[in-house]
Design an enzyme around this catalytic site. Structure first.
Site, PDB file in Angstrom:
ATOM      1  N   LYS A 164       0.618  -0.413  15.088  1.00  0.00           N
ATOM      2  CA  LYS A 164       1.763  -0.253  15.347  1.00  0.00           C
ATOM      3  C   LYS A 164       2.321  -1.491  16.393  1.00  0.00           C
ATOM      4  O   LYS A 164       3.707  -1.512  16.370  1.00  0.00           O
ATOM      5  CB  LYS A 164       2.309   0.979  16.051  1.00  0.00           C
ATOM      6  CG  LYS A 164       2.153   2.137  15.189  1.00  0.00           C
ATOM      7  CD  LYS A 164       3.273   3.005  15.181  1.00  0.00           C
ATOM      8  CE  LYS A 164       3.452   4.085  14.074  1.00  0.00           C
ATOM      9  NZ  LYS A 164       4.202   3.587  12.970  1.00  0.00           N
ATOM     10  N   TYR A 216      -9.632   5.638   6.948  1.00  0.00           N
ATOM     11  CA  TYR A 216     -10.081   5.898   8.435  1.00  0.00           C
ATOM     12  C   TYR A 216     -11.063   7.048   8.518  1.00  0.00           C
ATOM     13  O   TYR A 216     -10.843   8.137   7.843  1.00  0.00           O
ATOM     14  CB  TYR A 216      -8.531   6.546   9.024  1.00  0.00           C
ATOM     15  CG  TYR A 216      -7.442   5.497   9.186  1.00  0.00           C
ATOM     16  CD1 TYR A 216      -6.799   5.227   8.104  1.00  0.00           C
ATOM     17  CD2 TYR A 216      -7.415   5.032  10.596  1.00  0.00           C
ATOM     18  CE1 TYR A 216      -5.956   4.183   8.273  1.00  0.00           C
ATOM     19  CE2 TYR A 216      -6.279   3.951  10.702  1.00  0.00           C
ATOM     20  CZ  TYR A 216      -5.484   3.659   9.438  1.00  0.00           C
ATOM     21  OH  TYR A 216      -4.693   2.764   9.813  1.00  0.00           O
ATOM     22  N   TYR A 257       3.246   6.942  10.082  1.00  0.00           N
ATOM     23  CA  TYR A 257       2.519   5.983   9.824  1.00  0.00           C
ATOM     24  C   TYR A 257       3.421   5.013   9.081  1.00  0.00           C
ATOM     25  O   TYR A 257       3.243   3.752   9.453  1.00  0.00           O
ATOM     26  CB  TYR A 257       1.673   6.391   8.476  1.00  0.00           C
ATOM     27  CG  TYR A 257       0.339   5.340   8.433  1.00  0.00           C
ATOM     28  CD1 TYR A 257      -0.896   5.498   9.126  1.00  0.00           C
ATOM     29  CD2 TYR A 257       0.410   4.441   7.502  1.00  0.00           C
ATOM     30  CE1 TYR A 257      -1.890   4.503   9.024  1.00  0.00           C
ATOM     31  CE2 TYR A 257      -0.296   3.582   7.282  1.00  0.00           C
ATOM     32  CZ  TYR A 257      -1.732   3.599   8.048  1.00  0.00           C
ATOM     33  OH  TYR A 257      -2.463   2.624   7.776  1.00  0.00           O
ATOM     34  N   PRO A 315      -4.868   0.225  18.951  1.00  0.00           N
ATOM     35  CA  PRO A 315      -4.633  -0.246  17.459  1.00  0.00           C
ATOM     36  C   PRO A 315      -5.022   0.827  16.466  1.00  0.00           C
ATOM     37  O   PRO A 315      -4.724   0.103  15.105  1.00  0.00           O
ATOM     38  CB  PRO A 315      -5.600  -1.461  17.407  1.00  0.00           C
ATOM     39  CG  PRO A 315      -6.838  -1.026  18.471  1.00  0.00           C
ATOM     40  CD  PRO A 315      -6.190  -0.247  19.389  1.00  0.00           C
ATOM     41  N   HIS A 317       0.794  -1.116   0.088  1.00  0.00           N
ATOM     42  CA  HIS A 317      -0.030  -0.041  -0.036  1.00  0.00           C
ATOM     43  C   HIS A 317       0.818   1.265  -0.207  1.00  0.00           C
ATOM     44  O   HIS A 317       1.923   1.321   0.785  1.00  0.00           O
ATOM     45  CB  HIS A 317      -0.952   0.114   1.147  1.00  0.00           C
ATOM     46  CG  HIS A 317      -2.269  -0.581   1.126  1.00  0.00           C
ATOM     47  ND1 HIS A 317      -3.282  -0.698   1.732  1.00  0.00           N
ATOM     48  CD2 HIS A 317      -2.304  -1.980   0.269  1.00  0.00           C
ATOM     49  CE1 HIS A 317      -4.166  -1.570   1.502  1.00  0.00           C
ATOM     50  NE2 HIS A 317      -3.585  -2.425   0.616  1.00  0.00           N
TER      51      HIS A 317
HETATM   52  C1  LIG Z   1      -7.111  -9.411  20.604  1.00  0.00           C
HETATM   53  C2  LIG Z   1      -5.935  -8.500  19.861  1.00  0.00           C
HETATM   54  C3  LIG Z   1      -6.105  -7.629  18.776  1.00  0.00           C
HETATM   55  C4  LIG Z   1      -5.095  -7.039  18.358  1.00  0.00           C
HETATM   56  N1  LIG Z   1      -5.330  -6.080  17.236  1.00  0.00           N
HETATM   57  C5  LIG Z   1      -4.373  -5.316  17.010  1.00  0.00           C
HETATM   58  C6  LIG Z   1      -4.489  -4.319  15.742  1.00  0.00           C
HETATM   59  O1  LIG Z   1      -5.756  -4.434  14.939  1.00  0.00           O
HETATM   60  N2  LIG Z   1      -3.473  -3.438  15.416  1.00  0.00           N
HETATM   61  C7  LIG Z   1      -2.160  -3.448  16.070  1.00  0.00           C
HETATM   62  O2  LIG Z   1      -1.349  -2.871  16.006  1.00  0.00           O
HETATM   63  N3  LIG Z   1      -2.259  -4.449  17.210  1.00  0.00           N
HETATM   64  C8  LIG Z   1      -2.994  -5.203  17.811  1.00  0.00           C
HETATM   65  N4  LIG Z   1      -2.749  -6.060  18.567  1.00  0.00           N
HETATM   66  C9  LIG Z   1      -1.636  -6.086  19.249  1.00  0.00           C
HETATM   67  C10 LIG Z   1      -0.490  -6.835  18.403  1.00  0.00           C
HETATM   68  O3  LIG Z   1      -1.226  -8.119  17.877  1.00  0.00           O
HETATM   69  C11 LIG Z   1       0.824  -7.086  19.465  1.00  0.00           C
HETATM   70  O4  LIG Z   1       1.327  -5.967  19.626  1.00  0.00           O
HETATM   71  C12 LIG Z   1       1.497  -8.280  19.057  1.00  0.00           C
HETATM   72  O5  LIG Z   1       0.845  -9.402  19.287  1.00  0.00           O
HETATM   73  C13 LIG Z   1       2.810  -8.136  19.818  1.00  0.00           C
HETATM   74  O6  LIG Z   1       3.356  -9.540  20.072  1.00  0.00           O
HETATM   75  P1  LIG Z   1       3.626 -10.056  21.411  1.00  0.00           P
HETATM   76  O7  LIG Z   1       4.408 -11.475  21.021  1.00  0.00           O
HETATM   77  O8  LIG Z   1       4.484  -9.042  22.198  1.00  0.00           O
HETATM   78  O9  LIG Z   1       2.402 -10.268  22.295  1.00  0.00           O
HETATM   79  P2  LIG Z   1       1.243 -11.538  21.715  1.00  0.00           P
HETATM   80  O10 LIG Z   1       1.174 -11.636  20.111  1.00  0.00           O
HETATM   81  O11 LIG Z   1       0.270 -11.690  22.801  1.00  0.00           O
HETATM   82  O12 LIG Z   1       2.152 -13.044  21.933  1.00  0.00           O
HETATM   83  C14 LIG Z   1       2.523 -13.523  23.296  1.00  0.00           C
HETATM   84  C15 LIG Z   1       2.822 -14.849  23.062  1.00  0.00           C
HETATM   85  O13 LIG Z   1       3.169 -15.440  24.330  1.00  0.00           O
HETATM   86  C16 LIG Z   1       2.751 -16.607  24.750  1.00  0.00           C
HETATM   87  N5  LIG Z   1       2.707 -16.717  26.183  1.00  0.00           N
HETATM   88  C17 LIG Z   1       1.779 -15.746  27.234  1.00  0.00           C
HETATM   89  N6  LIG Z   1       2.086 -16.284  28.406  1.00  0.00           N
HETATM   90  C18 LIG Z   1       2.947 -17.167  28.115  1.00  0.00           C
HETATM   91  C19 LIG Z   1       3.831 -18.172  29.098  1.00  0.00           C
HETATM   92  N7  LIG Z   1       3.585 -18.088  30.478  1.00  0.00           N
HETATM   93  N8  LIG Z   1       4.587 -19.102  28.711  1.00  0.00           N
HETATM   94  C20 LIG Z   1       4.815 -18.903  27.402  1.00  0.00           C
HETATM   95  N9  LIG Z   1       4.132 -18.529  26.597  1.00  0.00           N
HETATM   96  C21 LIG Z   1       3.184 -17.536  26.915  1.00  0.00           C
HETATM   97  C22 LIG Z   1       1.170 -16.322  24.214  1.00  0.00           C
HETATM   98  O14 LIG Z   1       0.460 -17.481  24.026  1.00  0.00           O
HETATM   99  C23 LIG Z   1       1.621 -15.789  22.784  1.00  0.00           C
HETATM  100  O15 LIG Z   1       1.810 -16.636  21.696  1.00  0.00           O
HETATM  101  C24 LIG Z   1      -3.808  -6.958  19.059  1.00  0.00           C
HETATM  102  C25 LIG Z   1      -3.793  -7.624  20.308  1.00  0.00           C
HETATM  103  C26 LIG Z   1      -4.660  -8.222  20.785  1.00  0.00           C
HETATM  104  C27 LIG Z   1      -4.307  -9.069  22.122  1.00  0.00           C
END
Ligand SMILES: Cc1cc2nc3c(=O)[nH]c(=O)nc-3n(C[C@H](O)[C@H](O)[C@H](O)COP(=O)(O)OP(=O)(O)OC[C@H]3O[C@@H](n4cnc5c(N)ncnc54)[C@H](O)[C@@H]3O)c2cc1C
Length: 393
Positions: free
Chosen positions: A296, A200, A384, A292, A72
């Site tokens: 980011k 948006y 962005y 969201p 995009h």
């Molecule tokens: C429902 C939802 C919708 C979202 N929608 C958007 C969006 O539209 N736009 C946007 O920018 N961001 C969005 N986000 C945020 C974005 O998805 C996250 O910023 C991104 O996933 C960050 O990744 P992460 O690995 O830090 O966290 P997560 O993706 O939460 O991954 C963490 C991982 O650790 C695992 N875990 C947790 N606890 C333990 C443990 N005790 N032991 C072992 N493993 C564990 C989990 O199962 C998971 O696989 C959303 C988040 C959620 C929860």
């Protein structure tokens, strides 16, 4: 079991960190609480900044993304039933890629499998020990049997509700947070996207976002109350509300289709500082959450681990333990900048019951400025597409 870096969580940052460390010749083991199919099927964000795209390509993990992702060059911003295009590539020379987070995770897991990077799925009762000392350990259960992973360092990539942040002793971390008085109701619909770019849309009934996941699947969001109950939103009500908010003078509407998935996401801004204690380093949602509005979250998480991999590699391969001292400082500069931008986009586009007529006029003035001034549009576009990821050294 022993490894150089124990990684808790197989989300985007945990998996990416394992790949980056492998490239530097550093061993890592990833522990994940869920099973593989759950992790690969978890639908979340879907806009990749150019820095994230470039990193996936550099690691040789971009083939599917280049084939299936949608490049995009612009976004649309709408208000008072009109839509305006902001050409990000013309303004910044950069673009973004629409490619689902679950697809990125699928590619990272397949790549890890091919490279022999160990990922232990379905682990339980994960606990961190000795993080203040030189030999931290991760205790967990697998198949009902207790195991230990001895590490030089631990990366806490286990999301907002994980155990890593909670393992830091009280009083070490400072948290900064803002809860917004609204949430997002999101649907995935089996309908060909009826616009080529994200839209948006500000409206008197509340914000709405038009986006897409593929040439056949549309992703739509609408602002709803914080306490909203999904059961009170049958598909017909969702489409009615979307049509009301997207109504524009040229008669454009998102194409409707069967709803494949429906969920509500809370809106919050959250930062914890520092992002490290002893031999534990937090990355991604474990350390920060952005609303969201500009997708980011995953991009910030990937930027964290790019910095962390450089610091860990210098500490482990070159014996420069002090290389890790700057990790939080370098990441937090970028995180606060993204927090400011996500907060600004959120407050420009959403309605709140606390808003007065003054606030509404101010929002419209801001939207007019952003869509009619090259300087303002460039500032939006630059943020962005994502600011550069700083090299820590
Ligand atoms: C429902 C939802 C919708 C979202 N929608 C958007 C969006 O539209 N736009 C946007 O920018 N961001 C969005 N986000 C945020 C974005 O998805 C996250 O910023 C991104 O996933 C960050 O990744 P992460 O690995 O830090 O966290 P997560 O993706 O939460 O991954 C963490 C991982 O650790 C695992 N875990 C947790 N606890 C333990 C443990 N005790 N032991 C072992 N493993 C564990 C989990 O199962 C998971 O696989 C959303 C988040 C959620 C929860």
């Amino acid at each position: 079991m022993r490894t150089q870096v124990g990684i808790v969580g197989a989300g985007p940052p945990g998996l990416m960190l394992a790949h980056l460390l492998r490239r530097e010749g550093v061993d890592a083991v990833v522990l994940e609480a869920r099973d593989r199919s759950y992790v690969e099927g978890r639908i979340r964000t879907g806009v990749l900044e150019q820095g994230t795209v470039d990193l996936l390509k550099t690691l040789g993990l971009g083939e599917r993304m280049e084939r299936l992702g949608l490049l995009h060059h612009a976004i649309e911003v709408g208000y008072e039933k009109q839509r305006f295009r902001i050409d990000m590539t013309a303004l910044t020379g950069k673009s973004v890629m629409v490619y689902g987070q679950h697809e990125v995770v699928t590619d990272l897991i397949a790549g890890a499998e091919a490279a022999g990077i160990p990922i232990l799925f379905g682990v339980e009762d994960v606990a961190l020990e000795g993080i203040a000392g030189p030999s931290p350990t991760i205790r967990f259960r697998r198949g009902g049997v207790g195991e230990e992973l001895h590490c030089d360092y631990i990366a806490g990539c286990d999301g907002f509700h994980g155990i890593s942040r909670a393992a830091v002793p009280d009083g070490v971390l400072t948290t900064y947070k803002r809860e917004y008085p609204f949430s997002w109701l999101g649907i995935l619909a089996e309908a060909a996207p009826s616009l080529d770019e994200l839209l948006y849309m500000h409206s008197d009934c509340g914000f709405a976002l038009f986006s897409m996941r593929s040439p056949t699947v549309t992703r739509l969001y609408l602002q709803c109350d914080r306490t909203e109950n999904l059961a009170e939103w049958p598909d017909e009500r969702v489409w009615e509300e979307l049509h009301r908010r997207f109504e524009s003078m040229d008669g454009w509407m998102p194409k409707a289709g069967p709803v494949l998935q429906k969920s509500i996401t809370a809106m919050r801004s959250f930062v914890t500082a520092p992002m490290q204690f002893g031999r534990l380093f937090l990355a991604g949602d474990a350390a920060h959450i952005v609303p969201p509005t500009r997708a980011k979250g995953m991009n910030l998480a990937i930027a964290d681990v790019k910095v962390l991999a450089t610091c860990l590699s210098a500490a482990i391969r070159e014996g420069k333990a002090s290389a890790l001292d700057c990790y939080s400082e370098v990441c937090l500069r970028r995180i606060w900048s993204a927090q400011r931008f996500s907060w600004w986009m959120t407050s420009m586009l959403h309605n709140s019951l606390e808003d007065s007529a003054f606030d509404r006029r101010r929002q419209i003035a801001e939207l007019e400025y952003v869509t009619h001034s090259v300087a303002a549009a460039t500032s939006l576009a630059e943020n962005y597409v994502g600011l550069p990821i700083e090299n820590p050294f």
